[in-house]
Write a protein that holds these residues in place. Structure first.
Motif, short mmCIF file in Angstrom:
data_model
loop_
_atom_site.label_atom_id
_atom_site.label_comp_id
_atom_site.label_asym_id
_atom_site.label_seq_id
_atom_site.Cartn_x
_atom_site.Cartn_y
_atom_site.Cartn_z
N VAL A 149 0.84 -1.21 0.00
CA VAL A 149 0.00 0.00 0.00
C VAL A 149 0.87 1.25 0.00
N ALA A 150 1.95 1.21 0.77
CA ALA A 150 2.87 2.35 0.80
C ALA A 150 3.47 2.62 -0.57
N LYS A 151 3.84 1.57 -1.30
CA LYS A 151 4.38 1.76 -2.65
C LYS A 151 3.34 2.39 -3.58
N ALA A 152 2.10 1.95 -3.47
CA ALA A 152 1.04 2.53 -4.30
C ALA A 152 0.84 4.00 -3.97
N LEU A 153 0.80 4.34 -2.70
CA LEU A 153 0.63 5.73 -2.30
C LEU A 153 1.83 6.58 -2.71
N ASP A 154 3.02 5.99 -2.65
CA ASP A 154 4.21 6.73 -3.02
C ASP A 154 4.24 7.00 -4.52
#
Length: 292
Positions: free
Chosen positions: A192-197
């Motif tokens: 999820v963090a990669k998607a948000l980043d």
């Protein structure tokens, strides 16, 4: 914090790069500026921005767009190509234009912004939702989570175990808080963090490079780089570089904690876990129920 009991049987082996200072000390500043982005070309733009700022040089025109583009492409390849293949799925075709990535990877409405929207998205079949859903199902709640202090300006040069990944840039996001509370700081939380980043990179939402007490801190695809350097008469006299990989692989760091919290009956998932954590250099595991 949700976390399964630790399993102490893994041995982690890596082949790190030689100390960077040995490659640049004594060289001209210009040689160092040209050398580092070539050696560490996975994050070429971040390396160039960091080393130029560390030596007080002017940044190249278009540096911000290059940095954001590198980060967005790195996340897109991980989420849409590498991970689907690792899971036995077909890779997603990526668009030629980076601005088209959100619709391609997440669907027309983009990545969900609330916990309720996120849970609905997992079931939607859109974009990378099937990848996220499968990872969610493969790792039990609390499996492979870590519990480390987030990287901040004041601890960026600390060589020990801290959470220096893109998750630290987005830990306050409602979806990140929801996933942390419901599953722990584990594989789904990290994806999820990669998607948000990726979304932040495309919307000019990345943190600006900063100088803190003589060190330069620059966002990159795996976390935050810290570089401290000095020069005299155009020659490099000192150089120190602390990277996300250093923190991920530190004793008691993200990789060690995450592997320790991988249940014994799921040790075959260790290669997938490493792929998600993505320490940037090859890692060989021994021990556990299965060698990886």
């Amino acid at each position: 914090m949700l976390c399964t009991p630790a399993h102490p049987s893994w041995t982690i082996q890596t082949n790190p790069f030689p100390p960077v200072e040995k490659l640049v000390i004594g060289r001209s500043v210009q040689e160092a500026v040209e050398l580092l982005p070539r050696i560490f070309n996975l994050c070429r733009a971040a390396q160039e921005v960091a080393v130029r700022l560390a030596f007080g040089l002017e940044l190249a025109q278009g540096w911000a767009q290059a940095l954001a583009g590198d980060i967005a492409r790195d996340h897109a390849v991980k989420l849409a190509v590498t991970l689907p293949v690792r899971l036995g799925k077909s890779p997603m075709p990526l668009p030629k234009e980076t601005e088209d990535l959100p619709a391609c990877l997440f669907g027309a409405d983009g990545f969900p912004e609330t916990p309720a929207m996120f849970e609905t998205y997992l079931q939607s079949g859109l974009g990378i939702a099937p990848v996220l859903q499968e990872v969610d199902q493969m790792f039990a709640t609390g499996a492979c989570c870590s519990d480390l202090p987030m990287i901040r300006t004041e601890n960026a040069e600390t060589p020990g175990a801290i959470e220096n990944t893109v998750a630290a840039r987005h830990d306050a996001h409602p979806v990140m808080r929801h996933v942390e509370k419901s599953r722990g700081r584990g594989p789904l939380w990290r994806l999820v963090a990669k998607a948000l980043d990726l979304c932040s990179a495309l919307s000019q939402g990345l943190p600006e490079p900063v100088r803190s007490d003589g060190a330069v801190l620059v966002p990159a695809a795996r976390g935050l780089y810290a570089i401290r350097a000095t020069q005299r008469q155009g020659r490099v006299t000192s150089f120190r570089r602390v990277t996300p990989t250093d923190h991920i692989l530190a004793k008691g760091g993200v990789l060690e904690q995450s592997l320790a919290a991988l249940p014994a009956d799921k040790h075959a998932l260790a290669p997938l876990l490493i792929e998600i954590i993505d320490p940037c250099i090859p890692v060989t595991l021994s021990g556990g129920s299965n060698h990886a």
